[in-house]
Enzyme design. Sequence first.
Site, PDB file in Angstrom:
ATOM      1  CD  GLU A   1     100.620 -51.480 -10.362  1.00 42.72           C
ATOM      2  OE1 GLU A   1      99.882 -51.005  -9.485  1.00 42.72           O
ATOM      3  OE2 GLU A   1     101.175 -50.798 -11.244  1.00 42.72           O
TER       4      GLU A   1
ATOM      5  CB  THR B   1      96.915 -46.141 -13.206  1.00 42.39           C
ATOM      6  OG1 THR B   1      97.897 -47.106 -13.572  1.00 42.39           O
ATOM      7  CG2 THR B   1      95.595 -46.512 -13.849  1.00 42.39           C
TER       8      THR B   1
ATOM      9  CB  ILE C   1     100.344 -47.212 -16.755  1.00 39.98           C
ATOM     10  CG1 ILE C   1     100.199 -47.697 -18.199  1.00 39.98           C
ATOM     11  CG2 ILE C   1      99.971 -45.732 -16.657  1.00 39.98           C
ATOM     12  CD1 ILE C   1      98.795 -47.509 -18.776  1.00 39.98           C
ATOM     13  CG  ASP C   2     104.743 -45.209 -11.294  1.00 37.03           C
ATOM     14  OD1 ASP C   2     103.902 -45.602 -10.466  1.00 37.03           O
ATOM     15  OD2 ASP C   2     105.705 -44.484 -11.001  1.00 37.03           O
TER      16      ASP C   2
ATOM     17  CG  ASP D   1     103.846 -49.410 -12.394  1.00 37.82           C
ATOM     18  OD1 ASP D   1     102.890 -49.656 -13.149  1.00 37.82           O
ATOM     19  OD2 ASP D   1     103.729 -48.748 -11.349  1.00 37.82           O
TER      20      ASP D   1
ATOM     21  CG  ASP E   1     104.960 -48.357  -7.469  1.00 35.36           C
ATOM     22  OD1 ASP E   1     104.341 -48.117  -8.516  1.00 35.36           O
ATOM     23  OD2 ASP E   1     104.455 -48.933  -6.485  1.00 35.36           O
TER      24      ASP E   1
END
Length: 289
Positions: free
Chosen positions: A71, A94, A91-92, A89, A229
């Site tokens: 990402e 954030t 940190i899905d 990702d 995601d």
Amino acid sequence: MADLNLREIHDFLISIAKQAGTRIVSATPSTEAAGSKKNSVDLVTETDRAVESLISTSLREKYPSIAFMGEETYQPGDTLTDAPIFICDPIDGTTNFVHRYPYVSISLGLAVDRQPAVGVVYNPFTQTLYSAVAGQGAYLNETTRLPLSPPAPLDTLSSCLVAVEWGSDRSGNDFRVKSDVFKRLAATKEEGGGMVHGLRSFGSAALNLCGVASGGLDIYWEAGCWAWDVCAGWIILKEAGGVMVDANPGNWEPRIDERRYFAVRGGVGQKEIIEEFWGLVDGKFEVGV
């Protein structure tokens, strides 16, 4: 796919996710140095970028011939091909991370022939790990097979718990489509609605998909998110007996990078629930078209 050791890749992704998780949990989230990407609700932190760097470096050292898409390093025009590719990702969730709400995950997937093949989704705050390999089942914490209990039949929308997300686009056609469908889902049958048990917005697409895979959520409907995601969560969902179709009515075979996703848990009645839900969608999402 025959020349890839998917189980070895799965195990390596888990080890990376746990390393990354240690970094996330120990971080002090701040957007001051990084800010937002698109608007005031599309947030990014320095931790997002540092974790993606850790993950991409580890993967390139171990698997130099496999491409990488993340990402934080994605550039407009980057596309998926049939070649194997890691999709990440860091940190899905954030926004949750910034607010210190612990519904956050690291999402690591491998796609082959544009199909999810391996998925690892790890919440470092709860130390909850979901993972799957194509054809080998989906698991919670590597030992408990998903779904967590035998799936009950999917009756009607009025018996469903539904996950939805507002996303960062807050105007235009797609925001209208979402808003209208949310209202229809909540409305009574007499008003032409679905009268669902409830709508939930948790803030992590990957964990939402895992919630559907585990059976706690019945449906997750979303548009606007990206391949990173959903890649990992998609294979976990599939291996748990769930299905993914298009958020727009009529398309039963969405692409991983199409940005419109509609996940339904395992159980008898999937087709009927999908068609009932699609019947409440007025118009179509433009994203991904």
